[in-house]
Scaffold this active site. Structure first.
Site, short mmCIF file in Angstrom:
data_model
loop_
_atom_site.label_atom_id
_atom_site.label_comp_id
_atom_site.label_asym_id
_atom_site.label_seq_id
_atom_site.Cartn_x
_atom_site.Cartn_y
_atom_site.Cartn_z
N HIS A 56 -0.70 62.92 25.33
CA HIS A 56 0.16 62.07 24.50
C HIS A 56 -0.68 61.17 23.61
O HIS A 56 -0.95 60.01 23.93
CB HIS A 56 1.07 61.24 25.40
CG HIS A 56 2.18 60.56 24.67
ND1 HIS A 56 3.34 60.17 25.29
CD2 HIS A 56 2.33 60.20 23.37
CE1 HIS A 56 4.15 59.60 24.42
NE2 HIS A 56 3.54 59.60 23.24
N HIS A 58 -1.64 60.14 19.28
CA HIS A 58 -1.31 60.19 17.85
C HIS A 58 -2.63 60.05 17.09
O HIS A 58 -3.12 58.94 16.88
CB HIS A 58 -0.35 59.07 17.48
CG HIS A 58 0.97 59.14 18.19
ND1 HIS A 58 2.07 59.79 17.68
CD2 HIS A 58 1.35 58.66 19.40
CE1 HIS A 58 3.09 59.69 18.53
NE2 HIS A 58 2.67 59.01 19.59
N ARG A 60 -3.29 60.93 13.97
CA ARG A 60 -3.08 60.62 12.54
C ARG A 60 -3.83 61.63 11.66
O ARG A 60 -3.39 62.73 11.49
CB ARG A 60 -3.50 59.17 12.21
CG ARG A 60 -2.97 58.11 13.16
CD ARG A 60 -1.47 58.05 13.24
NE ARG A 60 -1.04 56.87 13.99
CZ ARG A 60 0.15 56.73 14.53
NH1 ARG A 60 1.05 57.69 14.42
NH2 ARG A 60 0.47 55.64 15.19
N ASN A 90 4.20 63.78 14.62
CA ASN A 90 4.65 62.87 13.55
C ASN A 90 3.48 62.39 12.70
O ASN A 90 3.19 61.21 12.58
CB ASN A 90 5.43 61.69 14.13
CG ASN A 90 4.68 60.94 15.21
OD1 ASN A 90 3.88 61.51 15.93
ND2 ASN A 90 4.96 59.66 15.34
N HIS A 226 6.32 58.51 28.45
CA HIS A 226 6.26 57.04 28.55
C HIS A 226 7.53 56.39 29.12
O HIS A 226 8.20 55.59 28.47
CB HIS A 226 5.87 56.40 27.23
CG HIS A 226 6.55 56.89 25.98
ND1 HIS A 226 7.88 57.23 25.92
CD2 HIS A 226 6.06 57.08 24.73
CE1 HIS A 226 8.18 57.61 24.70
NE2 HIS A 226 7.09 57.53 23.96
N ASP A 299 -0.44 57.33 24.98
CA ASP A 299 0.35 57.10 23.77
C ASP A 299 -0.52 56.36 22.74
O ASP A 299 -0.07 55.44 22.06
CB ASP A 299 1.62 56.30 24.07
CG ASP A 299 2.61 56.30 22.91
OD1 ASP A 299 2.42 57.10 21.97
OD2 ASP A 299 3.55 55.49 22.93
#
Length: 432
Positions: A56, A58, A60, A90, A226, A299
């Site tokens: 998990h 991100h 970017r 995302n 989460h 996260d």
């Protein structure tokens, strides 16, 4: 035989003392006998564990590289003992179709650690879900959280779960209801001190109830990311007892922080789901100790300092976590709440098993040589200014921790050793 890398005096989580021989990317020997190697690292009786797997993150990169990129994120991961990261969809471009997936693979090829990709779900890309290969999981956002695609309708989630079950690919879900969040936005002032009310626990509980109902109906492999409330833990525990195929993840920040930290950390503590009241953190810690929680995810969600300094409604949610997660989780070990075997299970073995990863997350002959050496007694203070991630802020700033990674080995190559980063090339994950 002379191995490419030998680790001497490795103390495993079960107390055994072994020497480990690596040939190329794999572990070839685990023995009490002597071993010869081109490179020899003496663990000195310290804890030696499988490399951590964080499903998990991100990362970017691409059009968001001012926040983070694969070079900086993987360096941070290696320093934190994380040998495998799986990126969320995302990004910009988003990973919701074949073109976005190809762009993500190209960017990820610069990673120092191993990598997987979570494929995003929308209301309209189910044909893509049927065709995509080589991914770690499908990912649904049931509420807006730096993602432009929200899915909360039961008929859509049901269809997605049917695809996940048929393809045996886990469905990972951000479990908050967007409609519920919007309703609470009408009830409370838009301030950081109200963040946990604006994204009220009711929104997470109702979303998780919906997911568990649909999972029971479809039999899909469901992974709830989460988890942040005591009520969700109770729901998930009951579902597991009933034999449902469901797993849950918690983050270090939901375990160790509550919403009161916003008084000191401000927007640096803004995250979704939000930090909640202390009794929720206590319930999550108990669920970790009891075995209800399956995995620990960071996260890791970096943003620029300028973005976090914006007024509350515009300040993005999220903060870095790759360099602090193991140090934080070791506090539960030092407090006697869990042992090192349980820690390895949540951070190494279970992620590999749940997501069907080949030969990762375990120390055994034939497995990939993803290995960490940990000085579990070394004290250190969280100093965001010294982070390798581009996001040099943290709600854990100045916290004194005990236990730190001193060596990280990825596919048989020491990438973090003697306080030096030695970048190499990580590998894309393979799946059963």
């Amino acid at each position: 035989m002379t191995y490419t890398l030998v680790i001497l005096n490795a103390k495993l989580s079960d107390g055994r003392m072994l020497n480990i021989g690596c040939a190329g990317t794999r572990i070839q020997a685990m023995t009490t006998g002597p071993l010869k190697g081109d490179m020899v690292i003496d663990a000195g009786g310290r804890w030696v564990a499988p490399g951590i797997i964080d499903v998990h993150t991100h990362i970017r990169d691409m059009e968001l590289s001012q926040k983070e990129d694969w070079v900086s994120a993987s360096a941070a991961a290696a320093r934190g003992g994380i040998t495998t990261v799986c990126d969320m969809p995302n990004t910009r471009p988003a990973t919701f179709d074949a073109e976005g997936l190809r762009a993500k693979w190209r960017a990820a090829a610069r990673s120092t650690v191993n990598y997987g990709i979570n494929f995003g779900v929308t209301e309209y890309n189910h044909d893509e879900m049927e065709k995509v290969t080589g991914i770690n999981a499908f990912k649904i956002f049931m509420a807006e959280s730096s993602a432009g695609y929200v899915v909360e309708a039961m008929d859509v989630i049901r269809r997605v779960m049917e695809i996940a079950r048929r393809r045996n690919i886990p469905l990972m879900v951000h479990s908050e209801l967007q409609s519920c969040v919007e309703a609470h936005h009408q009830r409370y002032a838009m301030t950081m001190s109200n963040h946990h009310l604006l994204r009220h626990r009711e929104c997470a509980i109702r979303a998780t109830e919906r997911l568990l109902y649909l999972q029971k109906e479809t039999g899909a492999p469901l992974y709830i990311a989460h988890v942040s409330t005591a009520e969700e833990i109770e729901l998930i525990a009951r579902a597991k007892q009933a034999g449902q195929k469901v797993w849950c993840e918690v983050t270090p920040h939901h375990l160790f922080l509550d919403h009161g930290v916003a008084e000191k950390a401000g927007h640096y503590a803004k995250v979704n789901p939000p930090l909640r009241e202390k009794h929720h953190s206590h319930a999550l810690q108990q669920a970790v100790a009891d075995g209800v929680v399956d995995t620990i995810g960071t996260d890791h969600a970096p943003h620029t300092l300028e973005e976090k300094a914006r007024p509350y409604p515009e300040a993005p949610s999220g903060f870095p976590g790759l360099e602090t997660s193991l140090g934080l989780m070791l506090q539960m070990y030092h407090q006697g709440q869990i042992d090192k075997t349980r820690l390895e299970q949540m951070m190494c073995t279970a992620p590999a098993r749940i997501f069907n990863m080949k030969d990762r997350g375990i120390l055994r002959e034939g497995a990939y040589a993803d290995i960490i050496i940990v000085d579990e007694e070394r004290p250190w203070r969280v100093d965001p200014a010294a982070f390798f991630t581009k996001a040099r802020y943290s709600p854990f700033k100045d916290m004194l921790l005990k236990g730190q990674v001193i060596t990280t080995i990825v596919n048989g190559q020491p990438v973090w050793h003697d306080n030096r980063l030695r970048p190499t090339k990580g590998m894309p994950l393979e799946y059963h």
